[in-house]
Motif scaffolding. Structure first.
Motif, PDB file in Angstrom:
ATOM      1  N   UNK A  35       0.818  -1.220   0.000  1.00 45.33           N
ATOM      2  CA  UNK A  35       0.000   0.000   0.000  1.00 45.33           C
ATOM      3  C   UNK A  35       0.847   1.264   0.000  1.00 45.33           C
ATOM      4  N   UNK A  36       2.063   1.158   0.532  1.00 50.27           N
ATOM      5  CA  UNK A  36       2.957   2.323   0.590  1.00 50.27           C
ATOM      6  C   UNK A  36       4.217   2.109  -0.242  1.00 50.27           C
ATOM      7  N   UNK A  37       4.303   0.984  -0.957  1.00 53.13           N
ATOM      8  CA  UNK A  37       5.472   0.670  -1.779  1.00 53.13           C
ATOM      9  C   UNK A  37       6.758   0.704  -0.958  1.00 53.13           C
ATOM     10  N   UNK A  38       6.665   0.200   0.243  1.00 53.91           N
ATOM     11  CA  UNK A  38       7.810   0.225   1.160  1.00 53.91           C
ATOM     12  C   UNK A  38       8.205  -1.196   1.544  1.00 53.91           C
ATOM     13  N   UNK A  39       9.496  -1.462   1.447  1.00 51.38           N
ATOM     14  CA  UNK A  39      10.047  -2.743   1.869  1.00 51.38           C
ATOM     15  C   UNK A  39      10.776  -2.544   3.189  1.00 51.38           C
ATOM     16  N   UNK A  40      10.659  -3.516   4.062  1.00 50.53           N
ATOM     17  CA  UNK A  40      11.292  -3.455   5.377  1.00 50.53           C
ATOM     18  C   UNK A  40      12.239  -4.640   5.560  1.00 50.53           C
ATOM     19  N   UNK A  41      13.336  -4.377   6.246  1.00 48.49           N
ATOM     20  CA  UNK A  41      14.258  -5.429   6.654  1.00 48.49           C
ATOM     21  C   UNK A  41      14.441  -5.327   8.149  1.00 48.49           C
ATOM     22  N   UNK A  42      14.077  -6.379   8.851  1.00 48.95           N
ATOM     23  CA  UNK A  42      14.248  -6.411  10.300  1.00 48.95           C
ATOM     24  C   UNK A  42      15.291  -7.454  10.663  1.00 48.95           C
ATOM     25  N   UNK A  43      16.261  -7.028  11.450  1.00 47.11           N
ATOM     26  CA  UNK A  43      17.342  -7.910  11.895  1.00 47.11           C
ATOM     27  C   UNK A  43      17.326  -7.942  13.416  1.00 47.11           C
ATOM     28  N   UNK A  44      17.300  -9.136  13.966  1.00 52.47           N
ATOM     29  CA  UNK A  44      17.175  -9.277  15.414  1.00 52.47           C
ATOM     30  C   UNK A  44      18.473  -9.784  16.041  1.00 52.47           C
ATOM     31  N   UNK A  45      18.472  -9.812  17.361  1.00 48.10           N
ATOM     32  CA  UNK A  45      19.616 -10.309  18.152  1.00 48.10           C
ATOM     33  C   UNK A  45      20.925  -9.663  17.696  1.00 48.10           C
ATOM     34  N   UNK A  46      20.907  -8.350  17.622  1.00 48.75           N
ATOM     35  CA  UNK A  46      22.056  -7.618  17.097  1.00 48.75           C
ATOM     36  C   UNK A  46      23.294  -7.772  17.980  1.00 48.75           C
ATOM     37  N   UNK A  47      24.442  -7.852  17.303  1.00 47.21           N
ATOM     38  CA  UNK A  47      25.744  -7.804  17.969  1.00 47.21           C
ATOM     39  C   UNK A  47      26.574  -6.719  17.294  1.00 47.21           C
TER      40      UNK A  47
END
Lengths: 119, 108
Positions: free
Chosen positions: A75-87
């Motif tokens: 709907x907003x032409x937006x892609x997301x990348x979520x990265x967890x457990x960051x170091x």
């Protein structure tokens, strides 16, 4: 004209998650997949994953399996990348990169988002 | 998993000279899946060559790509000052996209 506009820099503590956005415009979104590539300071390019426009299917680099999620808000032409457990090793510039369906190369890139992981 | 090895790590040349950059795959790859990118300091990468030998839109004809199997080459026929940058090769194999470690092209 084609634009991939990414969200701004982030600072996160170890163990946290980060979600980076990439807003696409200026082209037929249904004809292109979106990839995420990262670059640690002074290092080379590392592919993380892809979301395919045809059915929203995702594929991830083995290194990031279980820790990364790429999603697409059509709907907003937006892609997301979520990265967890960051170091600290996740400190890098993260790029979204457009790929014409099944062409297997990246013809247009976002400007990059710096994610710094530090306590 | 296929590994791409670029050589040399650093190439020192002068404007006007010819640059030859190598990308070697650990096993044979399809030319269709071989691309080259240029990255200048502080900027996102830019596509130069795809399908081993096809120039991307807007790329000057002094840039050319060649090769097949395991050995691929990016040639810059006559270096311009703006060509000094880092160059990466990239290929696709079984749902994975793999980059070489890069070649830094610096002014001699």
């Amino acid at each position: 004209q084609v634009q991939l506009v990414q969200s701004g820099a982030e600072v996160k503590e170890p163990g946290a998650s980060v979600k980076v956005s990439c807003k696409a415009s200026g082209y037929a979104l249904s004809s292109y997949n979106m990839n995420w590539v990262r670059q640690a300071p002074g290092q080379g390019l590392e592919w993380m994953g892809i979301i395919k426009s045809s059915a929203g299917k995702t594929e991830y680099a083995q290194k990031f399996q279980g820790r990364v999620a790429v999603t697409w808000d059509t709907s907003t032409s937006t892609v997301y990348m979520e990265l967890s457990s960051l170091t600290s090793e996740d400190t890098a510039v993260y790029y979204c990169a457009r790929e014409l369906n099944d062409d297997y190369f990246f013809d247009f890139w976002g400007q990059g988002t710096l994610v710094t992981v530090s306590s | 998993e296929i590994v791409l090895t670029q050589s040399p790590g650093t190439l020192s040349l002068s404007p006007g000279e010819r640059a030859t950059l190598s990308c070697r795959a650990s096993q044979s790859v399809s030319s269709r899946f071989l691309a080259w990118y240029q990255q200048k300091s502080g900027q996102a990468p830019r596509l130069l060559i795809y399908g081993a030998s096809n120039r991307a839109i807007g790329i000057p004809d002094r840039f050319s790509g060649s090769g097949s199997g395991t050995d691929f080459t990016l040639t810059i026929s006559r270096l311009e000052p703006e060509d000094f940058a880092v160059y990466y090769c990239q290929q696709y194999d079984i749902s994975q996209y793999i980059f070489g470690q890069g070649t830094k092209l610096e002014i001699k």
